[in-house]
Design a protein around this motif. Structure first.
Motif: not given
Length: 86
Positions: A35, A38-39, A42, A52-53, A55-57, A59-60
């Motif tokens: 967390i 990724l924060s 982001a 955010i996009q 960070a999500i990428g 994470n994926v």
């Protein structure tokens, strides 16, 4: 409950507690480290949505890499077990 049952399936009854503890510990460490990282990722974006996009990428990609490594590791383990029993 289902993830713990899946993670500990195939483990000997005498080692169920150890397997559950290792699963829970790794999950908590992943949350504790993931967390904030990724924060931070982001927050580096030019605007909130792009950060955010990103960070999500990431994470994926990390989840996909983990799934591949787990699949390879479990596959070699089952191949070794079938060679010993067969």
């Amino acid at each position: 409950v289902a993830t713990v049952a899946t993670a500990t399936s195939g483990v000997a009854d005498t080692e169920q507690g150890l397997a559950t503890g290792l699963f829970s510990m790794s999950q908590q460490i992943g949350i504790t480290i993931g967390i904030p990282i990724l924060s931070a990722i982001a927050a580096t974006g030019s605007d909130l949505l792009s950060g955010i996009q990103l960070a999500i990428g990431i994470n994926v990609a990390a989840v996909a890499l983990t799934a591949i490594v787990a699949w390879i590791g479990l596959r070699s383990r089952t191949v070794g077990l079938s060679a010993r029993t067969g």
